[in-house]
Design an enzyme around this catalytic site. Structure first.
Site, PDB file in Angstrom:
ATOM      1  CD  GLU A 129       1.254  -4.597   2.033  1.00  0.00           C
ATOM      2  OE1 GLU A 129       1.275  -3.224   2.372  1.00  0.00           O
ATOM      3  OE2 GLU A 129       0.218  -4.871   1.516  1.00  0.00           O
ATOM      4  CG  HIS A 150       2.150  -4.967  -2.763  1.00  0.00           C
ATOM      5  ND1 HIS A 150       1.840  -4.156  -4.044  1.00  0.00           N
ATOM      6  CD2 HIS A 150       1.471  -3.808  -1.839  1.00  0.00           C
ATOM      7  CE1 HIS A 150       1.239  -3.295  -3.684  1.00  0.00           C
ATOM      8  NE2 HIS A 150       1.061  -2.919  -2.239  1.00  0.00           N
ATOM      9  CG  HIS A 206       3.716   0.044   0.567  1.00  0.00           C
ATOM     10  ND1 HIS A 206       3.425   0.955  -0.313  1.00  0.00           N
ATOM     11  CD2 HIS A 206       2.866  -0.899   0.190  1.00  0.00           C
ATOM     12  CE1 HIS A 206       2.621   0.511  -1.314  1.00  0.00           C
ATOM     13  NE2 HIS A 206       1.994  -0.652  -0.897  1.00  0.00           N
ATOM     14  CG  ASP A 248      -0.874   0.997  -2.245  1.00  0.00           C
ATOM     15  OD1 ASP A 248      -0.806   0.621  -1.095  1.00  0.00           O
ATOM     16  OD2 ASP A 248      -0.291  -0.068  -3.029  1.00  0.00           O
TER      17      ASP A 248
HETATM   18 ZN    ZN Z   1       0.320  -1.371  -1.648  1.00  0.00          ZN
END
Ligand code: ZN
Length: 128
Positions: A20, A76, A74, A87
Site C-alpha cells: 500500500e 488498496h 492511499h 480507514d
Molecule cells: Zn485503506
C-alpha cells in the site's frame, strides 16, 4: 485536480506495488496543486501508517507554501475500492480521502469524506 496530478498519484501507487502506498494532496480552494508521497511505515500490502517524520515535514512544507491540506490518498493493491472499516476508524483529518484500488491490473480512484464514523463518496474532478 489536473491530469498531471492524477497521473502522478497513479504512478506513485503503481511504483509501490505490492505494498500500500500513501500520500498527501495540498492546494487551495479545493484545487490540488501538489502531490506528496509519504513513506508507508507499515510497509504492508494491507494497511498504511504514514511515516510520522515525513508527514510532519510535509505538513510544514504545505504551511510554509501557503497551501492547505486537501486530501490523503492511499492504495488498496488488492481492493476494496472503497474506504475500509480501518480507514474510517483511523481517519484523523477532515479532508478528502482518496482510495486507489486495483482490480485485474487496472487502477481506479474514488474519493470519500469521512466523518463521525461514516464515509460518503465525493466526486473527484479532473480538469485540463
Ligand atoms: Zn485503506
Amino acid at each position: 485536480m489536473s491530469k498531471e496530478h492524477w497521473q502522478e498519484m497513479l504512478d506513485y501507487v503503481e511504483s509501490h506495488l505490492p505494498l500500500e502506498a500513501c500520500g498527501l494532496l495540498a492546494g487551495t480552494d479545493n484545487r490540488v496543486e501538489k502531490v506528496m508521497g509519504v513513506r508507508n511505515q507499515a510497509q504492508s500490502p494491507l494497511r498504511f501508517v504514514m511515516d510520522p517524520g515525513e508527514q510532519l515535514k510535509a505538513f510544514d512544507w504545505i504551511e510554509s507554501s501557503g497551501l492547505d491540506l486537501l486530501g490523503i490518498f492511499h492504495s488498496h493493491p488488492a481492493g476494496p475500492e472503497i474506504a475500509s472499516v480501518t480507514d474510517i476508524a483511523e481517519a484523523a483529518y477532515e479532508v478528502i480521502h482518496i482510495v486507489w484500488s486495483r482490480m485485474e491490473g487496472r487502477w481506479q480512484a474514488r474519493g470519500f469524506w469521512i466523518e463521525h464514523g461514516k464515509a460518503s463518496e465525493v466526486t473527484l474532478r479532473i480538469i485540463e
